[in-house]
Design a protein around this motif. Structure first.
Motif, short mmCIF file in Angstrom:
data_model
loop_
_atom_site.label_atom_id
_atom_site.label_comp_id
_atom_site.label_asym_id
_atom_site.label_seq_id
_atom_site.Cartn_x
_atom_site.Cartn_y
_atom_site.Cartn_z
N GLY A 201 35.41 40.59 62.21
CA GLY A 201 34.63 41.46 63.09
C GLY A 201 33.44 40.75 63.70
O GLY A 201 33.12 40.93 64.89
N THR A 202 32.78 39.93 62.89
CA THR A 202 31.64 39.14 63.39
C THR A 202 32.10 38.16 64.46
O THR A 202 31.45 37.99 65.50
N LEU A 203 33.23 37.48 64.20
CA LEU A 203 33.74 36.50 65.15
C LEU A 203 34.09 37.15 66.48
O LEU A 203 33.75 36.64 67.56
N GLN A 265 30.02 47.67 57.23
CA GLN A 265 31.20 48.46 57.61
C GLN A 265 32.40 48.14 56.74
O GLN A 265 33.13 49.04 56.30
N ALA A 266 32.63 46.86 56.45
CA ALA A 266 33.75 46.49 55.60
C ALA A 266 33.57 47.06 54.19
O ALA A 266 34.52 47.57 53.58
N ALA A 267 32.33 46.99 53.67
CA ALA A 267 32.06 47.52 52.34
C ALA A 267 32.20 49.04 52.31
O ALA A 267 32.69 49.62 51.33
N ILE A 283 39.13 57.99 56.88
CA ILE A 283 38.24 56.90 56.47
C ILE A 283 37.56 56.28 57.68
O ILE A 283 36.36 55.98 57.66
N TYR A 284 38.33 56.08 58.75
CA TYR A 284 37.75 55.50 59.97
C TYR A 284 36.64 56.39 60.53
O TYR A 284 35.58 55.91 60.91
N ARG A 285 36.89 57.68 60.57
CA ARG A 285 35.87 58.60 61.10
C ARG A 285 34.61 58.60 60.24
O ARG A 285 33.49 58.57 60.75
N THR A 354 35.06 46.14 63.53
CA THR A 354 35.13 45.85 62.09
C THR A 354 35.69 47.03 61.32
O THR A 354 36.48 46.85 60.37
N THR A 355 35.31 48.25 61.70
CA THR A 355 35.82 49.43 61.00
C THR A 355 37.32 49.55 61.16
O THR A 355 38.05 49.84 60.20
#
Length: 383
Positions: A201-203, A265-267, A283-285, A354-355
């Motif tokens: 996600g950062t990349l 977000q990953a955590a 989970i996404y929401r 990322t999410t």
């Protein structure tokens, strides 16, 4: 062997894990190859013989407009007290730095005061910071400090020397940022699939930030030379790409905020998947709602960080007589607006990217809550 320091180790989908590895492993190899190709080695800087020698000393007495200074070698000398805006204020006992320029001014002093010595208080400040991080973060704090050391090493040993050696600043910044990202995040949060999601996600967000920065730098016709420091650097390093240097600063500046958001977000997704009974859509929401709150505060942090660093510039512009429209559209403030705006867009984009990646990585579940197993009747329960 994988391990986790800060990101929950929620179950991961094997297929998506393989796809993620197929993207990140080549990216890591490409980063190492690019660093090897761009590695500057030892950069030899041209220093004029008339630049003088820096010497440490201690003020022993002040008389009128002069001060008596005992040099570290034991000799004593007399120096003129510095004057003008920003000049150091001296008193007896101060540890100072002097410049030795014998004969530079006919009839003048051989030594000139240039600054205070700050090594000792800076060391104690850094020790206090390290102890506070270790006391609160413990093992995670230790790995965070190691990641910070790696970040500084990449900046000081690769990014700055490579730019001074004549390499393209934007390319060097992208490669350096990627190296910092891989090393710092894996060291701090462990080698696991959810940290890999944060890196991916950062990349992706860094790519968006870099492309937007390059596009709007060209559209705004920014040269990268706005202040006195830029002009001095452009004059003394004639081969330096100042526009590329501006873009390099945007990419590296955005990295520090992006990795915070992507790791969070990953955590968050991993935690929701580990301890909840929700499907991927839910989970996404839920994670997106948390991400929106995080971005709302992070955007303010990003803009205030740029504003704080440019506070003298803002004060100078506020006291000027130029119209507001000219101030806002000038090269000087235009660079700051570009940094803030492009960094904000990259930050906002990092949350859904990322999410979504983190949700794809977790094991597939139904769209709704999982049903609980039927309860045993009392007569069939084991004692």
């Amino acid at each position: 062997m994988s391990h986790s320091h800060g990101v929950p180790a929620a179950p991961a989908d094997p297929r998506t894990r393989r796809i993620l590895a197929a993207v990140l492993i080549p990216a890591a190899i490409a980063t190492l190859v690019a660093m090897a190709l761009l590695w500057p080695g030892r950069v030899h800087l041209d220093t004029a013989a008339s630049s003088g020698e820096r010497v440490n000393g201690t003020v022993t007495a002040i008389t009128g407009a002069t001060a008596t200074v005992r040099l570290d070698g034991g000799a004593e000398t007399t120096v003129d007290l510095p004057s003008g805006p920003g000049a150091p204020t001296l008193k007896s006992g101060d540890a100072i730095v002097l410049l030795h320029l014998p004969g530079a001014v006919p009839g003048g002093q051989d030594y000139t005061v240039v600054d205070h010595q700050r090594a000792t208080p800076l060391v104690w400040l850094l020790v206090a910071m390290v102890l506070s991080v270790l006391a609160f973060g413990r093992r995670l704090g230790l790995t965070a400090l190691v990641g910070l050391a790696v970040s500084f090493a990449v900046l000081l040993l690769f990014v700055i020397p490579a730019i001074l050696a004549g390499e393209a600043p934007l390319l060097v910044a992208v490669v350096g940022a990627a190296a910092i990202m891989f090393a710092a995040l894996y060291l701090t949060h462990g080698v696991n699939v959810h940290t890999s999601v944060a890196i991916a996600g950062t990349l992706a967000s860094l790519v968006i930030t870099g492309l937007l920065g390059a596009g709007f730098t060209a559209a705004l016709h920014l040269t990268g030379v706005a202040g006195d420091e830029d002009a001095f650097l452009a004059a003394t390093r004639s081969g330096l790409d100042m526009r590329g240097l501006l873009l390099a600063g945007i990419v590296i500046g955005a990295l520090g905020v992006l990795d915070d958001v992507t790791v969070t977000q990953a955590a968050t997704v991993a935690e929701l998947a580990e301890h909840g009974n929700r499907g991927r859509r839910d989970i996404y929401r839920a994670a997106s709602r948390i991400g929106r709150a995080h971005v709302a505060s992070a955007v303010n942090t990003l803009v205030l960080a740029y504003a704080g660093a440019s506070l003298p510039l803002l004060l100078l512009l506020a006291t000027g007589s130029s119209p507001v429209s000219q101030v806002l559209t000038g090269e000087l403030l235009g660079q700051e607006i570009l940094r803030s705006a492009v960094g904000t867009i990259g930050l906002v984009a990092s949350v859904p990217i990322t999410t979504a990646l983190a949700v794809l990585v977790i094991k597939n579940r139904s769209g709704g809550p999982r049903s609980s197993p039927p309860a045993r009747s009392p007569r069939h329960s084991r004692t």
